[in-house]
Design a protein around this motif. Sequence first.
Motif, short mmCIF file in Angstrom:
data_model
loop_
_atom_site.label_atom_id
_atom_site.label_comp_id
_atom_site.label_asym_id
_atom_site.label_seq_id
_atom_site.Cartn_x
_atom_site.Cartn_y
_atom_site.Cartn_z
N THR A 2 57.22 34.13 42.30
CA THR A 2 57.41 35.54 42.65
C THR A 2 56.08 36.10 43.15
OG1 THR A 2 56.81 36.43 40.48
CG2 THR A 2 59.14 35.82 40.81
N LEU A 3 56.17 37.22 43.87
CA LEU A 3 54.94 37.86 44.32
C LEU A 3 54.14 38.41 43.14
CD1 LEU A 3 56.13 39.63 47.58
CD2 LEU A 3 54.66 37.62 47.37
N GLY A 4 54.82 38.82 42.08
CA GLY A 4 54.12 39.27 40.88
C GLY A 4 53.30 38.15 40.27
N ALA A 5 53.89 36.95 40.18
CA ALA A 5 53.17 35.79 39.65
C ALA A 5 52.03 35.40 40.59
CB ALA A 5 54.13 34.63 39.44
N LEU A 6 52.28 35.48 41.89
CA LEU A 6 51.23 35.17 42.86
C LEU A 6 50.07 36.15 42.71
CD1 LEU A 6 50.13 33.65 45.34
CD2 LEU A 6 51.45 35.23 46.76
N ARG A 7 50.39 37.43 42.57
CA ARG A 7 49.36 38.47 42.40
C ARG A 7 48.52 38.15 41.16
NH1 ARG A 7 49.82 43.39 44.57
NH2 ARG A 7 52.06 43.12 44.82
N THR A 8 49.17 37.83 40.06
CA THR A 8 48.46 37.51 38.82
C THR A 8 47.58 36.28 39.01
OG1 THR A 8 50.20 38.47 37.46
CG2 THR A 8 48.77 36.83 36.40
N ARG A 9 48.12 35.26 39.63
CA ARG A 9 47.36 34.02 39.85
C ARG A 9 46.14 34.26 40.74
NH1 ARG A 9 48.54 28.40 40.88
NH2 ARG A 9 46.50 27.44 40.77
N LEU A 10 46.31 35.08 41.77
CA LEU A 10 45.19 35.38 42.67
C LEU A 10 44.06 36.10 41.92
CD1 LEU A 10 47.14 36.51 45.85
CD2 LEU A 10 45.73 34.45 45.62
N VAL A 11 44.42 37.05 41.07
CA VAL A 11 43.39 37.78 40.32
C VAL A 11 42.73 36.85 39.30
CG1 VAL A 11 43.00 39.67 38.69
CG2 VAL A 11 44.43 40.04 40.71
N GLU A 12 43.52 36.01 38.64
CA GLU A 12 42.94 35.05 37.69
C GLU A 12 41.97 34.10 38.39
OE1 GLU A 12 46.36 33.15 35.99
OE2 GLU A 12 46.69 34.77 34.56
N ARG A 13 42.34 33.68 39.57
CA ARG A 13 41.55 32.69 40.30
C ARG A 13 40.31 33.29 40.96
NH1 ARG A 13 42.39 27.44 42.78
NH2 ARG A 13 41.39 27.41 44.79
N PHE A 14 40.45 34.50 41.55
CA PHE A 14 39.36 35.07 42.36
C PHE A 14 38.72 36.32 41.77
CE2 PHE A 14 42.19 32.87 45.48
CZ PHE A 14 41.34 31.81 45.74
N GLY A 15 39.23 36.83 40.66
CA GLY A 15 38.58 37.90 39.93
C GLY A 15 38.70 39.30 40.51
N GLU A 16 37.75 40.11 40.10
CA GLU A 16 37.76 41.54 40.43
C GLU A 16 37.77 41.83 41.94
OE1 GLU A 16 38.31 45.41 39.79
OE2 GLU A 16 38.45 43.83 38.29
N PRO A 17 37.05 41.08 42.77
CA PRO A 17 37.13 41.37 44.21
C PRO A 17 38.57 41.27 44.75
CG PRO A 17 35.23 39.98 43.78
CD PRO A 17 36.02 40.05 42.49
N MET A 18 39.34 40.28 44.26
CA MET A 18 40.72 40.15 44.72
C MET A 18 41.59 41.25 44.11
SD MET A 18 42.82 38.60 46.71
CE MET A 18 42.03 37.05 47.15
N ARG A 19 41.32 41.63 42.86
CA ARG A 19 42.08 42.73 42.25
C ARG A 19 41.94 44.00 43.08
NH1 ARG A 19 43.71 43.03 37.17
NH2 ARG A 19 42.10 41.62 36.40
N ARG A 20 40.73 44.28 43.56
CA ARG A 20 40.51 45.47 44.40
C ARG A 20 41.30 45.38 45.71
NH1 ARG A 20 35.23 44.90 42.36
NH2 ARG A 20 34.54 43.85 44.25
N VAL A 21 41.30 44.20 46.32
CA VAL A 21 42.06 44.02 47.57
C VAL A 21 43.54 44.25 47.32
CG1 VAL A 21 42.82 42.31 49.27
CG2 VAL A 21 40.40 42.47 48.67
N LEU A 22 44.07 43.66 46.25
CA LEU A 22 45.50 43.73 45.99
C LEU A 22 45.97 45.10 45.51
CD1 LEU A 22 46.03 40.26 44.29
CD2 LEU A 22 46.53 40.91 46.65
N ALA A 23 45.04 45.91 45.00
CA ALA A 23 45.41 47.24 44.51
C ALA A 23 46.06 48.09 45.59
CB ALA A 23 44.18 47.95 43.94
#
Length: 82
Positions: free
Chosen positions: A30-51
């Motif tokens: 799911t995109l929700g799982a993908l979003r979680t995995r991306l943040v786990e893998r790439f951290g805060e910089p990716m969290r900001r992009v995905l926000a």
Amino acid sequence: MSTLTVRFFAAAADAAGTEQETWDPGDAPTLGALRTRLVERFGEPMRRVLANGSFLVDGVVRRDDGPVDGDRVDVLPPFAGG
């Protein structure tokens, strides 16, 4: 679907340190799982992009957390003007 191609653009590519990866679809059904995995893998910089960013799933813009119903997901940062 045998593989999922995840492509990163602009600030998303900067956050990921790459422009493309190939994932096993079981890693992000799911995109929700993908979003979680991306943040786990790439951290805060990716969290900001995905926000405020979005996904393109086989060319269709998605902001929900529903199923990945394609074999390519583009991770897009917010763009100027919206």
